[in-house]
Write an enzyme that holds these catalytic residues in place. Structure first.
Site, PDB file in Angstrom:
ATOM      1  N   GLU A 117      13.346  13.054   8.486  1.00  0.00           N
ATOM      2  CA  GLU A 117      13.333  11.993   9.506  1.00  0.00           C
ATOM      3  C   GLU A 117      12.046  11.960  10.314  1.00  0.00           C
ATOM      4  OE1 GLU A 117      15.922  13.729   8.643  1.00  0.00           O
ATOM      5  OE2 GLU A 117      17.775  12.583   8.814  1.00  0.00           O
TER       6      GLU A 117
ATOM      7  N   GLU B  37      22.816  15.094   5.421  1.00  0.00           N
ATOM      8  CA  GLU B  37      23.781  15.326   6.502  1.00  0.00           C
ATOM      9  C   GLU B  37      25.215  15.122   5.995  1.00  0.00           C
ATOM     10  OE1 GLU B  37      21.566  12.603   9.057  1.00  0.00           O
ATOM     11  OE2 GLU B  37      21.482  14.188  10.567  1.00  0.00           O
TER      12      GLU B  37
HETATM   13  N1  CAA Z   1      16.496   3.165   3.028  1.00  0.00           N
HETATM   14  C1  CAA Z   1      16.236   1.970   2.464  1.00  0.00           C
HETATM   15  N2  CAA Z   1      15.504   1.821   1.348  1.00  0.00           N
HETATM   16  C2  CAA Z   1      15.023   2.938   0.787  1.00  0.00           C
HETATM   17  C3  CAA Z   1      15.253   4.209   1.317  1.00  0.00           C
HETATM   18  C4  CAA Z   1      16.042   4.302   2.493  1.00  0.00           C
HETATM   19  N3  CAA Z   1      16.324   5.476   3.041  1.00  0.00           N
HETATM   20  N4  CAA Z   1      14.641   5.122   0.547  1.00  0.00           N
HETATM   21  C5  CAA Z   1      14.051   4.444  -0.451  1.00  0.00           C
HETATM   22  N5  CAA Z   1      14.281   3.124  -0.301  1.00  0.00           N
HETATM   23  C6  CAA Z   1      13.856   2.048  -1.202  1.00  0.00           C
HETATM   24  C7  CAA Z   1      12.350   1.900  -1.215  1.00  0.00           C
HETATM   25  O1  CAA Z   1      11.924   1.034  -0.206  1.00  0.00           O
HETATM   26  C8  CAA Z   1      12.130   1.321  -2.595  1.00  0.00           C
HETATM   27  O2  CAA Z   1      12.461  -0.047  -2.524  1.00  0.00           O
HETATM   28  P1  CAA Z   1      11.663  -1.096  -3.422  1.00  0.00           P
HETATM   29  O3  CAA Z   1      11.892  -0.684  -4.829  1.00  0.00           O
HETATM   30  O4  CAA Z   1      12.294  -2.382  -3.039  1.00  0.00           O
HETATM   31  O5  CAA Z   1      10.237  -0.982  -3.005  1.00  0.00           O
HETATM   32  C9  CAA Z   1      13.212   1.988  -3.444  1.00  0.00           C
HETATM   33  O6  CAA Z   1      14.186   2.449  -2.521  1.00  0.00           O
HETATM   34  C10 CAA Z   1      12.726   3.164  -4.255  1.00  0.00           C
HETATM   35  O7  CAA Z   1      12.025   4.040  -3.394  1.00  0.00           O
HETATM   36  P2  CAA Z   1      10.677   4.764  -3.861  1.00  0.00           P
HETATM   37  O8  CAA Z   1       9.757   3.786  -4.468  1.00  0.00           O
HETATM   38  O9  CAA Z   1      10.202   5.551  -2.710  1.00  0.00           O
HETATM   39  O10 CAA Z   1      11.239   5.690  -5.027  1.00  0.00           O
HETATM   40  P3  CAA Z   1      10.851   7.188  -5.382  1.00  0.00           P
HETATM   41  O11 CAA Z   1      11.684   7.550  -6.543  1.00  0.00           O
HETATM   42  O12 CAA Z   1       9.385   7.352  -5.479  1.00  0.00           O
HETATM   43  O13 CAA Z   1      11.306   8.080  -4.131  1.00  0.00           O
HETATM   44  C11 CAA Z   1      12.784   8.870  -2.412  1.00  0.00           C
HETATM   45  C12 CAA Z   1      12.646   8.181  -3.797  1.00  0.00           C
HETATM   46  C13 CAA Z   1      12.292  10.324  -2.511  1.00  0.00           C
HETATM   47  C14 CAA Z   1      14.241   8.837  -2.043  1.00  0.00           C
HETATM   48  C15 CAA Z   1      11.910   8.113  -1.377  1.00  0.00           C
HETATM   49  O14 CAA Z   1      12.228   6.735  -1.455  1.00  0.00           O
HETATM   50  C16 CAA Z   1      12.125   8.537   0.048  1.00  0.00           C
HETATM   51  O15 CAA Z   1      11.555   9.524   0.462  1.00  0.00           O
HETATM   52  N6  CAA Z   1      12.947   7.782   0.802  1.00  0.00           N
HETATM   53  C17 CAA Z   1      13.131   7.994   2.209  1.00  0.00           C
HETATM   54  C18 CAA Z   1      13.991   9.190   2.463  1.00  0.00           C
HETATM   55  C19 CAA Z   1      14.172   9.385   3.952  1.00  0.00           C
HETATM   56  O16 CAA Z   1      13.255   9.420   4.714  1.00  0.00           O
HETATM   57  N7  CAA Z   1      15.438   9.514   4.363  1.00  0.00           N
HETATM   58  C20 CAA Z   1      15.759   9.669   5.739  1.00  0.00           C
HETATM   59  C21 CAA Z   1      16.100   8.340   6.321  1.00  0.00           C
HETATM   60  S1  CAA Z   1      16.363   8.397   8.053  1.00  0.00           S
HETATM   61  C22 CAA Z   1      17.907   9.022   8.238  1.00  0.00           C
HETATM   62  O17 CAA Z   1      18.565   9.345   7.288  1.00  0.00           O
HETATM   63  C23 CAA Z   1      18.363   9.082   9.657  1.00  0.00           C
HETATM   64  C24 CAA Z   1      19.629   9.804   9.832  1.00  0.00           C
HETATM   65  O18 CAA Z   1      19.641  10.973  10.066  1.00  0.00           O
HETATM   66  C25 CAA Z   1      20.919   9.079   9.810  1.00  0.00           C
END
Ligand code: CAA
Length: 701
Positions: free
Chosen positions: A126, A106
């Site tokens: 999301e 975004e």
């Molecule tokens: N917030 C907080 N922590 C997050 C995070 C997030 N959005 N995304 C990842 N992390 C943290 C994980 O918990 C993990 O922490 P630990 O090492 O302490 O366990 C660390 O970051 C690494 O994450 P992964 O183990 O998942 O690493 P990866 O390389 O396999 O994957 C990724 C990376 C593709 C970014 C994956 O973490 C992911 O899909 N994250 C979520 C993405 C997501 O859903 N974003 C949308 C959030 S909601 C939003 O944004 C609402 C809005 O419109 C404002």
């Protein structure tokens, strides 16, 4: 602490860097930083364009999900920042590597331009957290790519590759190499004073009639899906607002929907699972810095369905596999099934011929155990029988190279006993794959009494590499998942003898959210398979003294009603369609008469769900207090990723916390009074009692 957002001037270009490891989440500090930095840049006459970069492995991967539970997700309103960016009066270019997801994407959409490396991925995932995009995603995506593709992106939640995003109008250019250099080159090509501050929020949405028709068809599609996440309807409503209202009004509507979704139990459960899956990878008691073994080649013993599926996991990620079977025919059949599976994927357009050939080239069939001598990991997937497995493991113990890890794919046998058979128990652990092994995400990693930290750490890391979610279990009958399944299936069968039909039980649990009711599940897995496990367990003295215990499955097996593959089981099958079969009701009535179980006609769906769910929770509590499972959240991961428990309910232990532990105890006491507790079925786990008494939850344990 260093500031997560900084900027510097580079010859008239403002270079903004977000540095908030591990994934540059848009935390409160990052939002505050962006606000401060962009205000400074706005007021700085010496800069005329902005390049937005991220340090580390990825662009912003979304809002900081932890803040949704712990803080205020909209304090320092992202929409205010994005509005500042859009109206900065200087072109802003987002440069994307890794993933730009959710709030991160975004941010990129609010920038005037976007460039990305070819291997970057972007998306609005999301919905997978039960959320609506909350910072303009529903409004800007629709304006950039059109209603239908935007709905597809948001309702699937699946990120797309940058080149595809470019085709869809979300990315301006795919670039290579250094992103700052690419940003400078991009700006050098921008016409001076031309589209210097192009705004997604001001783009017209195409033909309104088509847009409304697309929205209507998305609504209809959702109506047909009983399991659609609740956030899906909210997303469609936001898109509808984008089409029918001004950008500002649409944004306001989206904000309202976003906050409602953050507060929903569905999102709380899905966020719980997101963190639970990551937490599961942390293993208590492993020494700091334990050295993992490199795994360059894997051996799989047994070319049956399970062995073949296991082998596919590794060749899918480029790890060569030697697949062993004792007979040429069995081996050829196994190799043929693997090839056919890939051919099916090819036919669906999800694999190219080159990829198929490359994968098959990594697979070697062999008839001698000696061919696994140079493998770093060998997994036995032979018949589930203690003496056969011991014999195989004994051979492997002598053949495998020093330090090679030897894994057993048993689903219930004693891993410690099996480990001793190898003569090198420190190298042995359980890798319990779920069928179909190339599809199911769960892997239970069974830590034996003597399993070395290096072996455990290696397999946990490898599990992530092959796309599994791995949960460590201690050694006990059935490990975490199958052990808990016992009480669930016991009640499902007792309900049949009390007068419910298989369809009635299955429908109640499917309406609760289980992917498949217990009887359809057993028919699919094989009544014979389930019955044989039970018979073996009986021989080992592991069953309750209750003569009625799981007598339905045993009777069905005796009658040759072995499930879907036999055409009859708990149901009768017309092709793959399960049809209720009165014969089964008669069988159950006969068993009830034999065992003195009262028949009744008042079995309601609510009772069915509680009767099956409470034993699951109770047994989960026992695995926790015995240290078989490390955390309640690990149990939730096992059940949501391996047993079809709905992630939107967060797993059985999360659900227990939602229902309230005292209420569960009370419910169990009612069942004990009503149906008797001669065999201890309703005896509450000590941990359940302890937590309930102190007003704690499993999440606190
Ligand atoms: N917030 C907080 N922590 C997050 C995070 C997030 N959005 N995304 C990842 N992390 C943290 C994980 O918990 C993990 O922490 P630990 O090492 O302490 O366990 C660390 O970051 C690494 O994450 P992964 O183990 O998942 O690493 P990866 O390389 O396999 O994957 C990724 C990376 C593709 C970014 C994956 O973490 C992911 O899909 N994250 C979520 C993405 C997501 O859903 N974003 C949308 C959030 S909601 C939003 O944004 C609402 C809005 O419109 C404002």
């Amino acid at each position: 602490m260093s500031r997560p957002v900084t900027w510097r001037k580079d010859d008239g270009l403002a270079v903004v860097t977000i540095d908030n490891p591990p994934v540059n989440a848009l935390s409160m500090a990052v939002r505050q930083g962006l606000l401060d930095v962009f205000r400074q840049i706005r007021d700085d006459p010496a800069t005329h364009a902005v390049a937005l970069l991220c340090a580390g492995r990825t662009f912003v991967a979304g809002a900081d999900i932890r803040e949704f539970s712990e803080g205020d997700p909209v304090a320092v309103d992202p929409n205010g920042i994005f509005d500042l960016i859009e109206h900065l009066g200087k072109p802003v270019l987002a440069t994307i590597h890794g993933t730009a997801l959710g709030g991160g994407f975004e941010l990129a959409l609010a920038s005037h331009y976007r460039i990305a490396l070819a291997n970057a991925r972007v998306g609005l995932p999301e919905i997978t957290l039960g959320l609506v995009p909350g910072a303009g995603g529903t409004q800007r995506s629709v304006r950039l790519m059109g209603v239908r593709p935007a709905l597809e992106l948001m309702l699937s939640g699946t990120p797309i590759a940058a080149p595809e995003a470019m085709k869809k109008g979300l990315i301006d250019e795919i670039v290579e190499g250094d992103l700052l250099a690419a940003a400078k080159a991009f700006f050098s090509r921008l016409p001076a004073g031309g589209e210097a501050t192009r705004r997604a929020s001001e783009r017209p949405i195409g033909d309104a009639e088509t847009a409304l028709a697309d929205i209507e068809s998305a609504r209809q599609e959702l109506l047909g899906k009983s399991r659609a996440p609740l956030a899906a309807a909210r997303i469609v409503d936001c898109v509808s607002a984008a089409v029918s209202q001004s950008f500002a009004q649409g944004l306001e509507f989206e904000r309202h929907q976003f906050l409602a979704s953050v507060r929903s139990p569905e999102s709380a459960a899905l966020r719980h699972i997101f963190f639970a899956e990551r937490e599961a990878a942390r293993i208590p008691g492993l020494p700091e810095g334990v050295q993992k073994h490199p795994v360059a080649k894997v051996g799989v013993i047994g070319a049956g369905t399970m062995g073949g599926g296991i082998a596919m996991n590794f060749i899918n990620v480029g790890i060569p596999v030697v697949l062993i079977d004792m007979g040429q025919e069995a081996l050829d059949r196994g190799l043929g099934i693997i090839r056919r599976n890939y051919e099916t994927t090819l036919a669906k357009g999800k694999l190219t011929r080159e990829q198929l050939d490359a994968r098959m080239a990594l697979l070697t069939g062999a008839l001698q155990y000696g061919d696994v001598a140079d493998c770093d990991l060998v997994i036995e997937a032979v018949f589930e029988n203690m003496s056969i497995k011991k014999e195989v493991l004994g051979k492997l113990g002598g053949l495998c190279k020093p330090d090679a890890i030897i894994a057993t794919n048993t689903s219930s046998l004693d891993v410690d006993e099996l480990a001793l058979a190898t003569g090198r128990p420190q190298d042995v652990l359980g890798m319990h794959f779920f069928s179909p092994a190339n599809v199911m995400r769960l892997l239970e990693v069974v830590r034996g009494r003597q399993t070395s930290p290096a072996a455990l750490a290696t397999v946990m890391a490898l599990a992530k590499r092959i796309g599994k979610v791995a949960v460590v279990s201690g050694v006990c009958y059935g490990f975490i998942g199958n052990r808990m399944l016992e009480g669930y299936l016991r009640e499902a069968e007792l309900l049949l003898m009390e007068g419910a039909t298989p369809a009635q039980v299955d429908q109640a649990l499917e309406a609760f959210g289980m992917a498949m009711g217990p009887h359809r599940m057993m028919d699919l897995a094989g009544v014979d398979v389930g019955a044989k496990v039970l018979i073996e367990r009986g021989k080992a003295g592991g069953l309750p003294a209750d003569p009625a215990y799981r007598s339905v499955i045993q009777t069905l097996h005796q009658l040759g009603r072995n499930g879907q593959k036999a055409g009859v089981g708990y149901y009768r099958y017309e092709g793959r369609k399960a049809v209720s079969d009165p014969v089964v009701d008669d069988i159950c009535a006969g068993l009830a008469a034999r065992y003195g179980i009262a028949r009744r006609s008042d079995i309601a769906a609510g009772e069915i769900v509680r009767r099956c769910l409470y034993p699951l929770i109770n047994e989960g509590a026992k695995t926790l207090e015995e240290g078989i499972a490390y955390r309640a959240s690990d149990i939730d991961v096992v059940w949501t990723s391996g047993y079809g428990f709905p992630a939107r309910l967060g797993g059985p232990m999360h659900q227990a916390d939602v229902i309230g532990l005292a209420a569960i105890l009370e419910g169990m006491a009612v069942f004990a009074r009503r149906y008797g507790n001669q065999y201890g079925y309703w005896e509450p786990a000590a941990l359940l009692q302890k937590l309930a008494a102190s007003g704690q939850r499993f999440a606190d344990y």
